[in-house]
Design a protein around this motif. Sequence first.
Motif, short mmCIF file in Angstrom:
data_model
loop_
_atom_site.label_atom_id
_atom_site.label_comp_id
_atom_site.label_asym_id
_atom_site.label_seq_id
_atom_site.Cartn_x
_atom_site.Cartn_y
_atom_site.Cartn_z
N PHE A 150 -3.66 -18.02 -9.90
CA PHE A 150 -3.58 -16.74 -9.20
C PHE A 150 -4.44 -15.71 -9.93
O PHE A 150 -4.59 -15.76 -11.15
CB PHE A 150 -2.14 -16.23 -9.14
CG PHE A 150 -1.19 -17.16 -8.44
CD1 PHE A 150 -0.86 -16.96 -7.10
CD2 PHE A 150 -0.61 -18.22 -9.11
CE1 PHE A 150 0.03 -17.81 -6.46
CE2 PHE A 150 0.28 -19.08 -8.48
CZ PHE A 150 0.60 -18.87 -7.15
N VAL A 151 -4.96 -14.74 -9.16
CA VAL A 151 -5.74 -13.65 -9.74
C VAL A 151 -5.21 -12.32 -9.21
O VAL A 151 -5.12 -12.13 -7.99
CB VAL A 151 -7.25 -13.78 -9.41
CG1 VAL A 151 -8.02 -12.61 -10.02
CG2 VAL A 151 -7.79 -15.10 -9.93
N ASN A 152 -4.85 -11.45 -10.12
CA ASN A 152 -4.41 -10.10 -9.76
C ASN A 152 -5.29 -9.08 -10.48
O ASN A 152 -5.72 -9.31 -11.62
CB ASN A 152 -2.95 -9.86 -10.16
CG ASN A 152 -1.99 -10.75 -9.41
OD1 ASN A 152 -1.82 -11.92 -9.74
ND2 ASN A 152 -1.37 -10.22 -8.38
N ARG A 153 -5.52 -7.94 -9.82
CA ARG A 153 -6.34 -6.88 -10.41
C ARG A 153 -5.56 -5.56 -10.36
O ARG A 153 -4.97 -5.23 -9.32
CB ARG A 153 -7.66 -6.74 -9.65
CG ARG A 153 -8.63 -5.73 -10.24
CD ARG A 153 -9.97 -5.81 -9.51
NE ARG A 153 -10.96 -4.92 -10.06
CZ ARG A 153 -11.15 -3.65 -9.67
NH1 ARG A 153 -10.39 -3.13 -8.69
NH2 ARG A 153 -12.08 -2.89 -10.24
N PHE A 154 -5.58 -4.83 -11.47
CA PHE A 154 -4.81 -3.59 -11.57
C PHE A 154 -5.71 -2.46 -12.06
O PHE A 154 -6.47 -2.62 -13.02
CB PHE A 154 -3.64 -3.76 -12.55
CG PHE A 154 -2.72 -4.89 -12.19
CD1 PHE A 154 -1.70 -4.70 -11.27
CD2 PHE A 154 -2.89 -6.15 -12.77
CE1 PHE A 154 -0.86 -5.75 -10.93
CE2 PHE A 154 -2.05 -7.19 -12.44
CZ PHE A 154 -1.04 -6.99 -11.52
N THR A 155 -5.60 -1.31 -11.36
CA THR A 155 -6.29 -0.09 -11.81
C THR A 155 -5.29 0.93 -12.33
O THR A 155 -5.68 1.92 -12.95
CB THR A 155 -7.10 0.53 -10.66
OG1 THR A 155 -6.23 0.76 -9.54
CG2 THR A 155 -8.23 -0.41 -10.24
N LEU A 156 -4.01 0.67 -12.08
CA LEU A 156 -2.95 1.56 -12.59
C LEU A 156 -2.12 0.80 -13.61
O LEU A 156 -1.64 -0.30 -13.35
CB LEU A 156 -2.05 2.04 -11.45
CG LEU A 156 -2.73 2.92 -10.38
CD1 LEU A 156 -1.75 3.23 -9.26
CD2 LEU A 156 -3.24 4.22 -11.01
N GLN A 157 -1.94 1.40 -14.77
CA GLN A 157 -1.21 0.75 -15.85
C GLN A 157 0.23 0.46 -15.46
O GLN A 157 0.81 -0.55 -15.85
CB GLN A 157 -1.25 1.64 -17.10
CG GLN A 157 -0.66 0.98 -18.33
CD GLN A 157 -0.93 1.81 -19.57
OE1 GLN A 157 -2.07 2.11 -19.89
NE2 GLN A 157 0.13 2.19 -20.27
N GLU A 158 0.82 1.34 -14.64
CA GLU A 158 2.21 1.16 -14.25
C GLU A 158 2.40 -0.14 -13.45
O GLU A 158 3.39 -0.86 -13.63
CB GLU A 158 2.70 2.36 -13.42
CG GLU A 158 2.79 3.66 -14.19
CD GLU A 158 1.43 4.34 -14.37
OE1 GLU A 158 0.43 3.85 -13.76
OE2 GLU A 158 1.36 5.31 -15.14
N ARG A 159 1.46 -0.41 -12.57
CA ARG A 159 1.57 -1.63 -11.77
C ARG A 159 1.37 -2.88 -12.63
O ARG A 159 2.00 -3.91 -12.40
CB ARG A 159 0.55 -1.61 -10.63
CG ARG A 159 0.90 -0.57 -9.56
CD ARG A 159 0.00 -0.70 -8.36
NE ARG A 159 0.37 0.26 -7.33
CZ ARG A 159 -0.26 0.40 -6.16
NH1 ARG A 159 -1.30 -0.38 -5.88
NH2 ARG A 159 0.14 1.30 -5.28
N PHE A 160 0.50 -2.79 -13.61
CA PHE A 160 0.30 -3.91 -14.53
C PHE A 160 1.58 -4.19 -15.31
O PHE A 160 1.99 -5.34 -15.47
CB PHE A 160 -0.85 -3.57 -15.49
CG PHE A 160 -1.09 -4.62 -16.55
CD1 PHE A 160 -1.55 -5.88 -16.22
CD2 PHE A 160 -0.84 -4.33 -17.88
CE1 PHE A 160 -1.77 -6.84 -17.20
CE2 PHE A 160 -1.06 -5.28 -18.86
CZ PHE A 160 -1.52 -6.54 -18.52
N ILE A 161 2.25 -3.12 -15.77
CA ILE A 161 3.50 -3.28 -16.51
C ILE A 161 4.58 -3.89 -15.63
O ILE A 161 5.33 -4.78 -16.04
CB ILE A 161 3.96 -1.92 -17.08
CG1 ILE A 161 2.99 -1.48 -18.18
CG2 ILE A 161 5.38 -2.00 -17.61
CD1 ILE A 161 3.23 -0.07 -18.68
N SER A 162 4.65 -3.43 -14.37
CA SER A 162 5.63 -3.99 -13.43
C SER A 162 5.36 -5.48 -13.19
O SER A 162 6.29 -6.30 -13.13
CB SER A 162 5.57 -3.23 -12.11
OG SER A 162 6.45 -3.79 -11.17
#
Length: 653
Positions: free
Chosen positions: A595-607
Amino acid sequence: MDNIRKTAIDLCRSREDAGIRMALSRILIQNKSIFLEYNRFRKRLFSELAPKDSEIILYLLPWMLSVNDVSIPGYVDHIKQNFRVFNIETEKDILKRERLFKKTFHIRNDLTVLKPAEKSLPVEGIYTIGSVGTISQTSSSDCDLWICIDKTLYDEEAFDLLTLKIDRIKDWMDSRLKMPVCFFLCDVEDIRACRFGGVDCESCGSTQKKVLKEEFYRTAILTAGKIPLWWVAWDRRQTLCYDDAVREWQSAPSVYYDLIDLGNLDFIDKRESFGAALWQFNKSLTHPLKSILKMLLLKMFLESPKEELLCHRFRRLILDQPRKPHSFVDPGAFTLIAVLDFYQNMDPQTLQFILKCFYLRYKVKLFSRTMTVKEETALELFRRYGLDRETIYELNRFSSWTYSSQIRFGEFIVLLLVDIYKDIAHIARDVTGDVAAQDLTILGQKLSASLKKKPHKIPVLSKPLETLKMPSLTLRFCENRWQVFPDNDDGAMIVEKRDLVYCLAYLAWNDLYFPGQLRMLPNPTSAAMQEIINLLQKIREVFGVYDVSSIDFQNFLQPEHTEKLLIIINFAAPPHADVIHTLSVIRLNNWGELFVNRFTLQERFISFLENIAESSYNTVEFFHVQKNAPHSGKLLAKARRLVSKYFVLVDRK
């Protein structure tokens, strides 16, 4: 008077029994002669298809196994008794090569290095099983070898030393052969009883019994040693009871000293055919083209369980034909003909597609300038079933087909396999009792891991062949999306996504990236070609390529959890950035899904980390940041601190 009559009757019966025994003896000896001639035909075919490898497998291997000299691969120190392949001193093809063998290993001794038989532990026989020495042998074929012993003659130490010797010989062969060789040390009694737990170590456990033995009898080459009694226990005039042949063999060991009882094979139960089909379908998820013939064969077994087994039909064909040089039927061609004849009433379009699959699977090139024995054997076969010259020329050019055409062909193969499996499941819906429930669970999970679409999951490419002859690939940025397409097929989009990391993961996971075959068109982004290459290499290093067949079976009996994480920091961002702008995460789970996920917001990465950490354990984490970025150390340290709150980090390069 009664005693005289009784004596006369007994004498008549004795003479009758003696006559029957003499007739049986003649049959066994005659069939043995035919089998040996057939076996020489198979060896010649193997030699033509793989001249260098076959020389080592057919002749050098039995010799190495039968000697114990410090100069020769397989040498074992502190050995009490040598091992010796049965009757090797009579193998003329081996003995005439011994001088060359000794020269190869720098042995300056004019005498044979083979020790007397009475001072050695016997190896009853060495046999190939599978495609070698048949028209289905290709450059990617491996060679499975059964080394058969009577384990009652071996104590624990001797058995361990033989295993060690075999391992050392294999290591030497692996470094010199193009063809992968797999050794299976088999006990004769286990083969008789169809106990193949040690032989077929890849099987699910509950699904491989008589099916494997049927393949062995149908495809085996006797490399050296004893002839299977089953192969000669046949009479053209009447049904010959195998037990009678065993009794005759036991009654005259000096006559039948070169035969070995590996057991009879009378029928294959539906449950076994279904179990084997489950396992074969599992293999087809990674090697679809190789599995079509076996899937159709197993379906045939299920649809006609009372029909004569293929190995019996093949034996009859070999032993009951005029003995002319090179007139023997190849078992690969025989099996293909049997399957095509059985399905001749199938939808013509599907049958034609199956023929194309077989043609590509066997890697023949008919009507080419060089016609090998393989092409000569296959020519009449494919003509017989209506594969016309124009189609053959088209298949000969398969490697130059466009990328999209090859992939469409691969997708049709997968659809065909799924249809075959559905038919098999329908036929066997009432016979699954002997197939372990966990095997069904494993297969279901593997199917899901290979075929089911999930958010952010890298889809698996349906390749018609194990490796596609890929053209150069072009990477371009168009309308805020990254695209990859083959240079020889502008209309075929391999992958398209806003996230460049996803595109690169797709190429690496599906084994489509090869160094020097990827170029990038000019674009306004900060993506640099060298950084793209660095990341592709990192993805390949961490995750390898897709191969669901390599996933441990037990993984599919466990809940889904993350096994590896690759966190990529600021990929394709301006190189002088000193804060984290993007975090891309490539995640591999225990079912072999990427799987590949991309995050631009740190909060979403932490979640995201919180969610996967709840169900994951023993997760291995890797990080990637642009090597020459001025602030790479600072960015890496910050990303590691974020991840360390949810996973125990270990320093990794």
